[in-house]
Design a protein around this motif. Structure first.
Motif, PDB file in Angstrom:
ATOM      1  N   MET A 144       0.854  -1.186   0.000  1.00  0.00           N
ATOM      2  CA  MET A 144       0.000   0.000   0.000  1.00  0.00           C
ATOM      3  C   MET A 144       0.891   1.237   0.000  1.00  0.00           C
ATOM      4  O   MET A 144       1.765   1.361   0.860  1.00  0.00           O
ATOM      5  CB  MET A 144      -0.899   0.026   1.234  1.00  0.00           C
ATOM      6  N   VAL A 145       0.666   2.135  -0.942  1.00  0.00           N
ATOM      7  CA  VAL A 145       1.498   3.341  -1.034  1.00  0.00           C
ATOM      8  C   VAL A 145       0.602   4.570  -1.128  1.00  0.00           C
ATOM      9  O   VAL A 145      -0.294   4.634  -1.979  1.00  0.00           O
ATOM     10  CB  VAL A 145       2.437   3.298  -2.260  1.00  0.00           C
ATOM     11  N   SER A 146       0.834   5.534  -0.261  1.00  0.00           N
ATOM     12  CA  SER A 146       0.101   6.800  -0.313  1.00  0.00           C
ATOM     13  C   SER A 146       0.800   7.827   0.565  1.00  0.00           C
ATOM     14  O   SER A 146       1.475   7.478   1.540  1.00  0.00           O
ATOM     15  CB  SER A 146      -1.348   6.622   0.157  1.00  0.00           C
ATOM     16  N   ASP A 147       0.632   9.085   0.208  1.00  0.00           N
ATOM     17  CA  ASP A 147       1.127  10.167   1.057  1.00  0.00           C
ATOM     18  C   ASP A 147       0.312  10.288   2.337  1.00  0.00           C
ATOM     19  O   ASP A 147       0.755  10.889   3.314  1.00  0.00           O
ATOM     20  CB  ASP A 147       1.064  11.506   0.309  1.00  0.00           C
ATOM     21  N   PHE A 148      -0.891   9.738   2.316  1.00  0.00           N
ATOM     22  CA  PHE A 148      -1.850   9.997   3.392  1.00  0.00           C
ATOM     23  C   PHE A 148      -2.025   8.768   4.279  1.00  0.00           C
ATOM     24  O   PHE A 148      -2.629   7.772   3.888  1.00  0.00           O
ATOM     25  CB  PHE A 148      -3.194  10.417   2.789  1.00  0.00           C
ATOM     26  N   PHE A 149      -1.469   8.858   5.487  1.00  0.00           N
ATOM     27  CA  PHE A 149      -1.621   7.785   6.458  1.00  0.00           C
ATOM     28  C   PHE A 149      -1.469   8.370   7.855  1.00  0.00           C
ATOM     29  O   PHE A 149      -1.055   9.515   8.027  1.00  0.00           O
ATOM     30  CB  PHE A 149      -0.584   6.673   6.199  1.00  0.00           C
ATOM     31  N   VAL A 199       1.132  -7.407   4.420  1.00  0.00           N
ATOM     32  CA  VAL A 199       0.865  -6.040   3.956  1.00  0.00           C
ATOM     33  C   VAL A 199       1.919  -5.092   4.517  1.00  0.00           C
ATOM     34  O   VAL A 199       2.226  -5.138   5.716  1.00  0.00           O
ATOM     35  CB  VAL A 199      -0.541  -5.561   4.381  1.00  0.00           C
ATOM     36  N   VAL A 200       2.453  -4.252   3.655  1.00  0.00           N
ATOM     37  CA  VAL A 200       3.417  -3.226   4.051  1.00  0.00           C
ATOM     38  C   VAL A 200       2.921  -1.887   3.512  1.00  0.00           C
ATOM     39  O   VAL A 200       2.468  -1.810   2.366  1.00  0.00           O
ATOM     40  CB  VAL A 200       4.824  -3.527   3.482  1.00  0.00           C
ATOM     41  N   ILE A 201       2.976  -0.855   4.317  1.00  0.00           N
ATOM     42  CA  ILE A 201       2.543   0.484   3.897  1.00  0.00           C
ATOM     43  C   ILE A 201       3.766   1.380   3.745  1.00  0.00           C
ATOM     44  O   ILE A 201       4.653   1.395   4.609  1.00  0.00           O
ATOM     45  CB  ILE A 201       1.554   1.093   4.905  1.00  0.00           C
ATOM     46  N   ILE A 202       3.813   2.136   2.648  1.00  0.00           N
ATOM     47  CA  ILE A 202       4.864   3.133   2.442  1.00  0.00           C
ATOM     48  C   ILE A 202       4.203   4.505   2.391  1.00  0.00           C
ATOM     49  O   ILE A 202       3.284   4.735   1.597  1.00  0.00           O
ATOM     50  CB  ILE A 202       5.646   2.886   1.137  1.00  0.00           C
ATOM     51  N   THR A 203       4.668   5.407   3.242  1.00  0.00           N
ATOM     52  CA  THR A 203       4.165   6.777   3.259  1.00  0.00           C
ATOM     53  C   THR A 203       5.334   7.704   3.585  1.00  0.00           C
ATOM     54  O   THR A 203       6.475   7.257   3.729  1.00  0.00           O
ATOM     55  CB  THR A 203       3.026   6.925   4.289  1.00  0.00           C
ATOM     56  N   HIS A 204       5.077   9.003   3.679  1.00  0.00           N
ATOM     57  CA  HIS A 204       6.175   9.925   4.007  1.00  0.00           C
ATOM     58  C   HIS A 204       6.251  10.149   5.509  1.00  0.00           C
ATOM     59  O   HIS A 204       5.318   9.839   6.254  1.00  0.00           O
ATOM     60  CB  HIS A 204       6.008  11.260   3.266  1.00  0.00           C
ATOM     61  N   ALA A 205       7.383  10.660   5.958  1.00  0.00           N
ATOM     62  CA  ALA A 205       7.590  10.914   7.380  1.00  0.00           C
ATOM     63  C   ALA A 205       6.660  12.021   7.867  1.00  0.00           C
ATOM     64  O   ALA A 205       6.378  12.983   7.146  1.00  0.00           O
ATOM     65  CB  ALA A 205       9.045  11.294   7.637  1.00  0.00           C
ATOM     66  N   LEU A 252      10.654  12.435   3.080  1.00  0.00           N
ATOM     67  CA  LEU A 252      10.457  13.222   1.861  1.00  0.00           C
ATOM     68  C   LEU A 252       9.852  14.573   2.214  1.00  0.00           C
ATOM     69  O   LEU A 252       9.218  14.736   3.265  1.00  0.00           O
ATOM     70  CB  LEU A 252       9.541  12.475   0.883  1.00  0.00           C
ATOM     71  N   THR A 253      10.009  15.541   1.329  1.00  0.00           N
ATOM     72  CA  THR A 253       9.543  16.911   1.577  1.00  0.00           C
ATOM     73  C   THR A 253       8.058  17.041   1.277  1.00  0.00           C
ATOM     74  O   THR A 253       7.592  16.683   0.194  1.00  0.00           O
ATOM     75  CB  THR A 253      10.318  17.915   0.711  1.00  0.00           C
ATOM     76  N   THR A 300       3.553  15.094  -0.949  1.00  0.00           N
ATOM     77  CA  THR A 300       4.997  15.289  -1.058  1.00  0.00           C
ATOM     78  C   THR A 300       5.391  15.898  -2.398  1.00  0.00           C
ATOM     79  O   THR A 300       4.645  15.838  -3.374  1.00  0.00           O
ATOM     80  CB  THR A 300       5.736  13.950  -0.890  1.00  0.00           C
ATOM     81  N   LEU A 301       6.568  16.475  -2.411  1.00  0.00           N
ATOM     82  CA  LEU A 301       7.134  17.037  -3.633  1.00  0.00           C
ATOM     83  C   LEU A 301       7.493  15.894  -4.589  1.00  0.00           C
ATOM     84  O   LEU A 301       8.192  14.955  -4.201  1.00  0.00           O
ATOM     85  CB  LEU A 301       8.389  17.844  -3.302  1.00  0.00           C
ATOM     86  N   PRO A 302       7.020  15.920  -5.831  1.00  0.00           N
ATOM     87  CA  PRO A 302       7.361  14.842  -6.774  1.00  0.00           C
ATOM     88  C   PRO A 302       8.874  14.766  -6.988  1.00  0.00           C
ATOM     89  O   PRO A 302       9.533  15.773  -7.220  1.00  0.00           O
ATOM     90  CB  PRO A 302       6.640  15.255  -8.063  1.00  0.00           C
ATOM     91  N   THR A 303       9.418  13.553  -6.908  1.00  0.00           N
ATOM     92  CA  THR A 303      10.849  13.360  -7.127  1.00  0.00           C
ATOM     93  C   THR A 303      11.124  12.618  -8.437  1.00  0.00           C
ATOM     94  O   THR A 303      12.250  12.594  -8.894  1.00  0.00           O
ATOM     95  CB  THR A 303      11.472  12.543  -5.983  1.00  0.00           C
ATOM     96  N   ILE A 304      10.106  12.022  -9.016  1.00  0.00           N
ATOM     97  CA  ILE A 304      10.155  11.204 -10.240  1.00  0.00           C
ATOM     98  C   ILE A 304      11.052   9.982 -10.029  1.00  0.00           C
ATOM     99  O   ILE A 304      10.569   8.863  -9.948  1.00  0.00           O
ATOM    100  CB  ILE A 304      10.596  12.015 -11.470  1.00  0.00           C
TER     101      ILE A 304
END
Length: 435
Positions: free
Chosen positions: A1-6, A31-37, A58-59, A66-70
Protein backbone atom coordinates in the motif's frame (compact mmCIF):
# COMPACT_ATOMS: atom_id res chain seq x y z
CA UNK A 1 0.00 0.00 0.00
CA UNK A 2 1.50 3.34 -1.03
CA UNK A 3 0.10 6.80 -0.31
CA UNK A 4 1.13 10.17 1.06
CA UNK A 5 -1.85 10.00 3.39
CA UNK A 6 -1.62 7.79 6.46
CA UNK A 7 -1.69 8.01 10.24
CA UNK A 8 -0.98 10.11 12.25
CA UNK A 9 -2.71 12.32 9.67
CA UNK A 10 -6.49 11.90 9.89
CA UNK A 11 -8.94 11.39 7.03
CA UNK A 12 -10.89 8.91 4.93
CA UNK A 13 -7.91 7.69 2.88
CA UNK A 14 -5.84 7.14 6.02
CA UNK A 15 -8.61 5.12 7.65
CA UNK A 16 -9.18 3.14 4.44
CA UNK A 17 -5.50 2.13 4.21
CA UNK A 18 -5.34 1.06 7.84
CA UNK A 19 -8.60 -0.89 7.99
CA UNK A 20 -8.13 -2.60 4.62
CA UNK A 21 -4.58 -3.59 5.56
CA UNK A 22 -5.72 -5.05 8.88
CA UNK A 23 -8.41 -7.18 7.23
CA UNK A 24 -6.00 -8.42 4.55
CA UNK A 25 -3.53 -9.44 7.26
CA UNK A 26 -6.33 -11.34 8.99
CA UNK A 27 -6.99 -13.14 5.70
CA UNK A 28 -3.39 -14.36 5.59
CA UNK A 29 -1.69 -11.74 3.40
CA UNK A 30 1.46 -9.80 4.17
CA UNK A 31 0.87 -6.04 3.96
CA UNK A 32 3.42 -3.23 4.05
CA UNK A 33 2.54 0.48 3.90
CA UNK A 34 4.86 3.13 2.44
CA UNK A 35 4.16 6.78 3.26
CA UNK A 36 6.17 9.93 4.01
CA UNK A 37 7.59 10.91 7.38
CA UNK A 38 5.35 12.89 9.73
CA UNK A 39 7.54 15.10 11.91
CA UNK A 40 9.62 12.84 14.15
CA UNK A 41 7.74 9.78 12.96
CA UNK A 42 10.25 8.46 10.46
CA UNK A 43 11.86 5.14 9.62
CA UNK A 44 10.15 1.77 10.09
CA UNK A 45 7.26 1.37 12.54
CA UNK A 46 4.98 -1.50 13.47
CA UNK A 47 1.33 -0.84 14.29
CA UNK A 48 -1.52 -3.17 15.28
CA UNK A 49 -1.27 -6.84 14.23
CA UNK A 50 2.26 -6.42 12.88
CA UNK A 51 1.31 -4.00 10.09
CA UNK A 52 4.67 -2.59 8.96
CA UNK A 53 4.88 1.07 7.92
CA UNK A 54 7.82 2.71 6.16
CA UNK A 55 7.86 6.46 6.91
CA UNK A 56 10.14 7.76 4.13
CA UNK A 57 11.86 11.15 4.73
CA UNK A 58 10.46 13.22 1.86
CA UNK A 59 9.54 16.91 1.58
CA UNK A 60 5.87 17.80 2.08
CA UNK A 61 4.68 20.72 -0.04
CA UNK A 62 0.93 21.05 0.56
CA UNK A 63 -1.81 19.27 2.55
CA UNK A 64 0.51 16.34 3.38
CA UNK A 65 1.28 15.73 -0.31
CA UNK A 66 5.00 15.29 -1.06
CA UNK A 67 7.13 17.04 -3.63
CA UNK A 68 7.36 14.84 -6.77
CA UNK A 69 10.85 13.36 -7.13
CA UNK A 70 10.15 11.20 -10.24
CA UNK A 71 13.28 9.06 -9.78
CA UNK A 72 14.53 10.14 -6.34
CA UNK A 73 12.14 7.77 -4.57
CA UNK A 74 13.13 4.79 -6.76
CA UNK A 75 16.19 3.52 -4.76
CA UNK A 76 14.24 3.44 -1.49
CA UNK A 77 11.17 1.92 -3.13
CA UNK A 78 13.23 -0.79 -4.85
CA UNK A 79 14.97 -1.67 -1.58
CA UNK A 80 11.63 -2.01 0.23
CA UNK A 81 10.14 -4.13 -2.56
CA UNK A 82 13.09 -6.53 -2.51
CA UNK A 83 13.36 -6.64 1.29
CA UNK A 84 9.66 -7.35 1.77
CA UNK A 85 9.25 -9.58 -1.34
CA UNK A 86 6.35 -7.52 -2.66
CA UNK A 87 4.11 -8.93 -5.42
CA UNK A 88 1.48 -6.19 -5.82
CA UNK A 89 1.75 -2.39 -5.52
CA UNK A 90 -1.55 -0.77 -4.50
CA UNK A 91 -1.56 3.03 -4.77
CA UNK A 92 -4.14 5.26 -3.09
CA UNK A 93 -5.08 8.86 -3.90
CA UNK A 94 -4.78 10.88 -7.10
CA UNK A 95 -3.11 13.71 -5.13
CA UNK A 96 -0.35 11.43 -3.83
CA UNK A 97 3.01 11.80 -5.59
CA UNK A 98 4.28 8.69 -3.78
CA UNK A 99 1.39 6.70 -5.21
CA UNK A 100 2.06 7.72 -8.83
CA UNK A 101 5.80 7.16 -8.52
CA UNK A 102 5.38 3.77 -6.82
CA UNK A 103 3.10 2.50 -9.59
CA UNK A 104 5.55 3.71 -12.26
CA UNK A 105 8.55 2.10 -10.55
CA UNK A 106 6.61 -1.04 -9.65
CA UNK A 107 5.57 -1.61 -13.26
CA UNK A 108 9.17 -1.04 -14.39
CA UNK A 109 10.24 -3.77 -11.95
CA UNK A 110 7.60 -6.13 -13.33
CA UNK A 111 5.21 -5.98 -10.37
CA UNK A 112 1.42 -6.05 -10.56
CA UNK A 113 -0.23 -2.72 -9.80
CA UNK A 114 -3.67 -1.39 -8.95
CA UNK A 115 -4.95 2.02 -7.94
CA UNK A 116 -7.81 3.23 -5.72
CA UNK A 117 -9.30 6.64 -6.47
CA UNK A 118 -10.84 8.37 -3.43
CA UNK A 119 -11.69 11.74 -4.99
CA UNK A 120 -13.75 13.52 -7.62
CA UNK A 121 -12.23 16.10 -9.98
CA UNK A 122 -13.52 18.59 -12.50
CA UNK A 123 -12.42 19.04 -16.10
CA UNK A 124 -12.16 22.80 -16.59
CA UNK A 125 -9.79 24.47 -14.10
CA UNK A 126 -6.02 24.32 -14.51
CA UNK A 127 -5.32 22.13 -11.48
CA UNK A 128 -7.90 19.54 -12.58
CA UNK A 129 -6.52 19.46 -16.13
CA UNK A 130 -2.97 18.83 -14.86
CA UNK A 131 -4.12 16.24 -12.31
CA UNK A 132 -6.19 14.43 -14.92
CA UNK A 133 -3.26 14.28 -17.32
CA UNK A 134 -1.05 12.87 -14.56
CA UNK A 135 -3.74 10.34 -13.72
CA UNK A 136 -3.99 9.30 -17.37
CA UNK A 137 -0.22 8.74 -17.37
CA UNK A 138 -0.34 6.54 -14.25
CA UNK A 139 -3.46 4.57 -15.18
CA UNK A 140 -2.30 3.89 -18.75
CA UNK A 141 -0.11 1.15 -17.34
CA UNK A 142 -1.99 -0.28 -14.36
CA UNK A 143 -3.66 -3.68 -14.01
CA UNK A 144 -6.89 -2.54 -12.33
CA UNK A 145 -8.58 0.52 -10.87
CA UNK A 146 -10.88 0.66 -7.84
CA UNK A 147 -13.31 3.50 -7.07
CA UNK A 148 -15.29 4.04 -3.86
CA UNK A 149 -18.63 4.84 -5.56
CA UNK A 150 -20.32 4.54 -8.94
CA UNK A 151 -20.16 8.32 -9.35
CA UNK A 152 -16.42 8.16 -8.66
CA UNK A 153 -16.07 5.37 -11.25
CA UNK A 154 -17.81 7.43 -13.93
CA UNK A 155 -15.62 10.41 -13.07
CA UNK A 156 -12.38 8.39 -13.16
CA UNK A 157 -13.27 6.60 -16.41
CA UNK A 158 -13.86 9.95 -18.13
CA UNK A 159 -10.80 11.66 -16.65
CA UNK A 160 -8.33 8.90 -17.47
CA UNK A 161 -10.01 7.56 -20.64
CA UNK A 162 -10.28 4.07 -19.17
CA UNK A 163 -12.26 1.03 -20.25
CA UNK A 164 -15.11 0.68 -17.70
CA UNK A 165 -14.53 -3.08 -17.47
CA UNK A 166 -11.11 -2.38 -15.93
CA UNK A 167 -12.64 -0.32 -13.10
CA UNK A 168 -14.41 -1.82 -10.06
CA UNK A 169 -16.51 -0.17 -7.36
CA UNK A 170 -15.69 -1.12 -3.77
CA UNK A 171 -17.12 1.31 -1.19
CA UNK A 172 -15.54 2.41 2.05
CA UNK A 173 -16.68 0.84 5.31
CA UNK A 174 -16.55 1.37 9.05
CA UNK A 175 -16.01 -0.67 12.20
CA UNK A 176 -19.58 -0.47 13.50
CA UNK A 177 -18.63 -1.57 17.01
CA UNK A 178 -16.63 1.66 17.40
CA UNK A 179 -19.73 3.81 16.79
CA UNK A 180 -22.36 2.48 19.17
CA UNK A 181 -25.11 5.04 19.93
CA UNK A 182 -25.51 6.55 23.39
CA UNK A 183 -28.69 8.71 23.50
CA UNK A 184 -27.97 9.63 27.13
CA UNK A 185 -24.81 11.51 26.07
CA UNK A 186 -26.77 14.19 24.17
CA UNK A 187 -27.98 17.39 25.88
CA UNK A 188 -31.71 16.85 26.58
CA UNK A 189 -32.37 20.61 26.67
CA UNK A 190 -30.96 21.34 23.21
CA UNK A 191 -30.86 19.84 19.74
CA UNK A 192 -27.17 19.51 18.94
CA UNK A 193 -25.87 19.56 15.36
CA UNK A 194 -22.45 17.96 14.86
CA UNK A 195 -19.97 18.90 12.13
CA UNK A 196 -16.72 16.95 11.86
CA UNK A 197 -14.68 17.84 8.80
CA UNK A 198 -11.50 19.39 7.50
CA UNK A 199 -12.21 23.10 7.61
CA UNK A 200 -11.39 23.80 3.96
CA UNK A 201 -13.24 25.29 0.99
CA UNK A 202 -13.96 21.89 -0.62
CA UNK A 203 -15.87 20.81 2.47
CA UNK A 204 -18.28 23.75 2.08
CA UNK A 205 -17.12 25.76 5.08
CA UNK A 206 -18.32 28.99 3.46
CA UNK A 207 -21.81 27.51 3.38
CA UNK A 208 -21.50 26.46 7.02
CA UNK A 209 -20.44 29.97 8.03
CA UNK A 210 -23.49 31.37 6.23
CA UNK A 211 -26.16 29.01 7.62
CA UNK A 212 -25.17 28.73 11.30
CA UNK A 213 -26.40 32.26 12.27
CA UNK A 214 -29.65 31.75 10.34
CA UNK A 215 -30.39 28.39 11.97
CA UNK A 216 -29.54 29.72 15.43
CA UNK A 217 -31.92 32.64 14.88
CA UNK A 218 -34.73 30.36 13.69
CA UNK A 219 -34.28 27.69 16.39
CA UNK A 220 -33.34 29.02 19.86
CA UNK A 221 -32.81 25.51 21.27
CA UNK A 222 -30.24 24.47 18.67
CA UNK A 223 -26.48 24.42 19.25
CA UNK A 224 -23.51 23.42 17.06
CA UNK A 225 -20.39 21.39 17.81
CA UNK A 226 -17.76 21.76 15.07
CA UNK A 227 -14.80 19.38 15.06
CA UNK A 228 -11.81 19.64 12.74
CA UNK A 229 -9.16 22.12 11.76
CA UNK A 230 -8.02 23.97 8.66
CA UNK A 231 -7.67 27.39 7.04
CA UNK A 232 -11.41 28.11 7.29
CA UNK A 233 -11.42 27.90 11.08
CA UNK A 234 -10.74 31.63 11.33
CA UNK A 235 -13.93 32.32 9.30
CA UNK A 236 -15.95 30.27 11.78
CA UNK A 237 -14.39 32.11 14.71
CA UNK A 238 -15.17 35.49 13.10
CA UNK A 239 -18.79 34.40 12.45
CA UNK A 240 -19.19 33.29 16.06
CA UNK A 241 -17.73 36.59 17.29
CA UNK A 242 -19.85 38.73 14.97
CA UNK A 243 -23.16 37.07 15.90
CA UNK A 244 -22.31 36.52 19.61
CA UNK A 245 -22.79 32.75 19.38
CA UNK A 246 -20.06 31.63 21.79
CA UNK A 247 -22.55 29.71 23.93
CA UNK A 248 -24.15 27.98 20.92
CA UNK A 249 -21.21 27.20 18.62
CA UNK A 250 -18.44 25.07 20.12
CA UNK A 251 -15.26 24.78 18.03
CA UNK A 252 -13.51 21.73 19.48
CA UNK A 253 -10.57 21.68 17.04
CA UNK A 254 -8.91 18.60 15.59
CA UNK A 255 -10.51 15.31 16.66
CA UNK A 256 -8.54 12.05 16.75
CA UNK A 257 -10.25 9.10 15.10
CA UNK A 258 -10.74 7.17 18.34
CA UNK A 259 -12.46 10.26 19.79
CA UNK A 260 -14.89 10.81 16.89
CA UNK A 261 -17.60 8.59 18.39
CA UNK A 262 -17.46 10.51 21.70
CA UNK A 263 -18.15 13.74 19.81
CA UNK A 264 -20.86 12.24 17.58
CA UNK A 265 -22.97 10.83 20.42
CA UNK A 266 -23.26 14.34 21.90
CA UNK A 267 -25.50 15.27 18.98
CA UNK A 268 -28.80 14.54 17.28
CA UNK A 269 -28.02 15.69 13.72
CA UNK A 270 -24.86 15.41 11.62
CA UNK A 271 -24.31 18.12 9.01
CA UNK A 272 -22.15 17.70 5.90
CA UNK A 273 -21.79 20.72 3.61
CA UNK A 274 -19.23 19.34 1.13
CA UNK A 275 -19.08 20.77 -2.39
CA UNK A 276 -17.64 17.55 -3.81
CA UNK A 277 -17.39 14.09 -2.31
CA UNK A 278 -16.63 10.68 -3.78
CA UNK A 279 -18.13 8.74 -0.85
CA UNK A 280 -17.99 10.56 2.55
CA UNK A 281 -17.24 8.04 5.26
CA UNK A 282 -18.14 10.66 7.91
CA UNK A 283 -21.88 10.41 7.21
CA UNK A 284 -21.74 6.60 7.57
CA UNK A 285 -20.01 6.95 10.95
CA UNK A 286 -22.61 9.51 12.03
CA UNK A 287 -25.57 7.33 11.00
CA UNK A 288 -23.97 4.34 12.72
CA UNK A 289 -23.74 6.43 15.91
CA UNK A 290 -27.49 7.08 15.62
CA UNK A 291 -27.52 10.61 14.18
CA UNK A 292 -29.86 11.86 11.49
CA UNK A 293 -27.74 13.13 8.60
CA UNK A 294 -28.19 16.31 6.56
CA UNK A 295 -25.91 16.53 3.54
CA UNK A 296 -25.41 18.34 0.28
CA UNK A 297 -26.43 16.15 -2.66
CA UNK A 298 -23.06 16.00 -4.41
CA UNK A 299 -20.84 13.30 -5.92
CA UNK A 300 -21.31 9.81 -4.55
CA UNK A 301 -23.15 10.90 -1.37
CA UNK A 302 -26.64 9.83 -2.64
CA UNK A 303 -25.34 6.23 -2.93
CA UNK A 304 -24.20 5.95 0.69
CA UNK A 305 -27.26 5.90 2.98
CA UNK A 306 -30.98 4.98 2.64
CA UNK A 307 -33.42 7.88 2.41
CA UNK A 308 -34.83 7.59 5.95
CA UNK A 309 -31.36 8.26 7.41
CA UNK A 310 -30.49 11.37 5.44
CA UNK A 311 -31.98 14.67 4.24
CA UNK A 312 -30.46 16.06 1.06
CA UNK A 313 -29.97 19.67 0.05
CA UNK A 314 -28.49 21.47 -2.90
CA UNK A 315 -25.09 23.05 -2.12
CA UNK A 316 -26.88 26.35 -1.58
CA UNK A 317 -27.46 28.36 1.57
CA UNK A 318 -31.29 28.52 1.46
CA UNK A 319 -31.75 24.84 0.62
CA UNK A 320 -29.42 23.77 3.44
CA UNK A 321 -31.37 25.87 5.95
CA UNK A 322 -34.61 24.18 4.83
CA UNK A 323 -33.08 20.68 5.07
CA UNK A 324 -31.62 21.34 8.54
CA UNK A 325 -34.94 22.77 9.76
CA UNK A 326 -36.73 19.66 8.51
CA UNK A 327 -34.26 17.46 10.40
CA UNK A 328 -34.75 19.52 13.59
CA UNK A 329 -38.50 18.92 13.38
CA UNK A 330 -37.91 15.18 12.89
CA UNK A 331 -35.83 15.12 16.06
CA UNK A 332 -38.52 17.01 17.97
CA UNK A 333 -41.14 14.52 16.80
CA UNK A 334 -38.86 11.63 17.85
CA UNK A 335 -38.85 10.10 14.38
CA UNK A 336 -35.19 9.04 14.67
CA UNK A 337 -34.27 5.73 16.34
CA UNK A 338 -30.49 5.60 16.98
CA UNK A 339 -30.22 1.88 17.77
CA UNK A 340 -32.15 0.99 14.59
CA UNK A 341 -29.82 3.21 12.53
CA UNK A 342 -26.79 1.48 14.06
CA UNK A 343 -28.09 -2.02 13.33
CA UNK A 344 -28.91 -1.14 9.71
CA UNK A 345 -25.52 0.46 8.99
CA UNK A 346 -23.77 -2.49 10.63
CA UNK A 347 -25.33 -4.76 8.03
CA UNK A 348 -24.55 -2.44 5.10
CA UNK A 349 -20.83 -1.72 5.56
CA UNK A 350 -18.09 -4.12 6.60
CA UNK A 351 -14.31 -4.01 6.12
CA UNK A 352 -14.31 -7.79 5.90
CA UNK A 353 -16.46 -7.51 2.77
CA UNK A 354 -14.20 -4.78 1.35
CA UNK A 355 -11.13 -6.96 1.95
CA UNK A 356 -12.77 -9.99 0.29
CA UNK A 357 -13.62 -8.00 -2.83
CA UNK A 358 -10.17 -6.40 -2.96
CA UNK A 359 -8.59 -9.83 -2.57
CA UNK A 360 -10.50 -11.05 -5.65
CA UNK A 361 -9.01 -8.18 -7.65
CA UNK A 362 -5.52 -9.08 -6.41
CA UNK A 363 -6.09 -12.68 -7.48
CA UNK A 364 -7.31 -11.65 -10.94
CA UNK A 365 -4.37 -9.33 -11.65
CA UNK A 366 -1.87 -11.88 -10.30
CA UNK A 367 -2.66 -14.10 -13.28
CA UNK A 368 -2.20 -11.33 -15.85
CA UNK A 369 0.87 -11.32 -18.05
CA UNK A 370 3.38 -8.53 -17.50
CA UNK A 371 3.45 -6.36 -20.65
CA UNK A 372 6.79 -6.07 -22.49
CA UNK A 373 8.65 -2.77 -22.62
CA UNK A 374 7.42 -1.93 -26.13
CA UNK A 375 3.79 -2.39 -25.04
CA UNK A 376 4.29 -0.02 -22.11
CA UNK A 377 5.78 2.57 -24.47
CA UNK A 378 2.80 2.17 -26.80
CA UNK A 379 0.36 2.79 -23.93
CA UNK A 380 2.16 5.95 -22.83
CA UNK A 381 2.51 7.20 -26.40
CA UNK A 382 -1.28 7.25 -26.70
CA UNK A 383 -1.65 9.76 -23.86
CA UNK A 384 -1.44 12.79 -26.17
CA UNK A 385 0.41 14.39 -29.06
CA UNK A 386 3.02 16.03 -26.82
CA UNK A 387 2.34 14.45 -23.44
CA UNK A 388 2.61 10.95 -24.92
CA UNK A 389 6.17 11.55 -26.13
CA UNK A 390 7.11 13.09 -22.77
CA UNK A 391 5.63 10.13 -20.89
CA UNK A 392 7.59 7.70 -23.06
CA UNK A 393 10.81 9.52 -22.19
CA UNK A 394 9.95 9.45 -18.46
CA UNK A 395 9.24 5.71 -18.62
CA UNK A 396 12.37 4.93 -20.67
CA UNK A 397 14.59 6.83 -18.23
CA UNK A 398 12.88 5.03 -15.35
CA UNK A 399 13.83 1.73 -16.98
CA UNK A 400 17.46 2.88 -17.34
CA UNK A 401 17.55 3.99 -13.68
CA UNK A 402 16.29 0.54 -12.69
CA UNK A 403 19.04 -1.14 -14.72
CA UNK A 404 21.63 1.13 -13.08
CA UNK A 405 20.31 0.30 -9.58
CA UNK A 406 20.39 -3.41 -10.38
CA UNK A 407 24.05 -3.05 -11.38
CA UNK A 408 25.24 -0.76 -8.59
CA UNK A 409 23.16 -2.35 -5.80
CA UNK A 410 22.67 -6.02 -6.75
CA UNK A 411 19.59 -7.77 -5.37
CA UNK A 412 21.80 -10.31 -3.66
CA UNK A 413 23.19 -7.54 -1.43
CA UNK A 414 19.73 -6.49 -0.17
CA UNK A 415 18.88 -8.24 3.08
CA UNK A 416 15.44 -9.86 3.03
CA UNK A 417 13.31 -8.85 6.01
CA UNK A 418 11.89 -11.49 8.31
CA UNK A 419 8.13 -11.90 8.10
CA UNK A 420 6.25 -10.80 11.20
CA UNK A 421 4.97 -13.87 13.14
CA UNK A 422 1.29 -13.06 12.67
CA UNK A 423 -0.04 -16.43 13.93
CA UNK A 424 2.12 -16.39 17.05
CA UNK A 425 1.12 -12.77 17.75
CA UNK A 426 -2.59 -13.62 17.48
CA UNK A 427 -2.15 -16.63 19.75
CA UNK A 428 -0.43 -14.55 22.43
CA UNK A 429 -3.10 -11.88 22.04
CA UNK A 430 -5.91 -14.40 22.53
CA UNK A 431 -4.19 -15.88 25.61
CA UNK A 432 -3.81 -12.45 27.19
CA UNK A 433 -7.49 -11.73 26.49
CA UNK A 434 -8.45 -14.95 28.35
CA UNK A 435 -6.23 -14.00 31.29
Amino acid sequence: MVSDFFYPNMGGVESHLYQLSQRLIQRGHKVVIITHAYGNRTGVRYVTNGLKVYYVPLTVIYAQATLPTIYGFFPIFRAVVIRERIDIVHGHGAFSSLCHEAILHGRTMGLKACFTDHSLFGFADASSILTNKLLKFTLSDVDHVICVSHTSKENTVLRAALTPQHVSVIPNAIVASQFKPDPSAADPNHITIIVISRLVYRKGMDLLVAIIPRICAMHPKVRFVVGGDGPKRIDLEQMREKHLLHDRVDLVGSVKHHEVRDVLVQGHIFLNTSLTEAFCIAIVEAACAGLLVVSTKVGGVPEVLPSHMINFAKPEEDDLVIAVSKAINQIRLKEVHPVTFHDEVKQMYSWVNVAERTEKIYESISHMETPPLIERLRRYYGCGVYAGKLFCVVMAVDYLVWMLLEYVFPRSNVEVAQTFPYKRYRKLESLSAVD
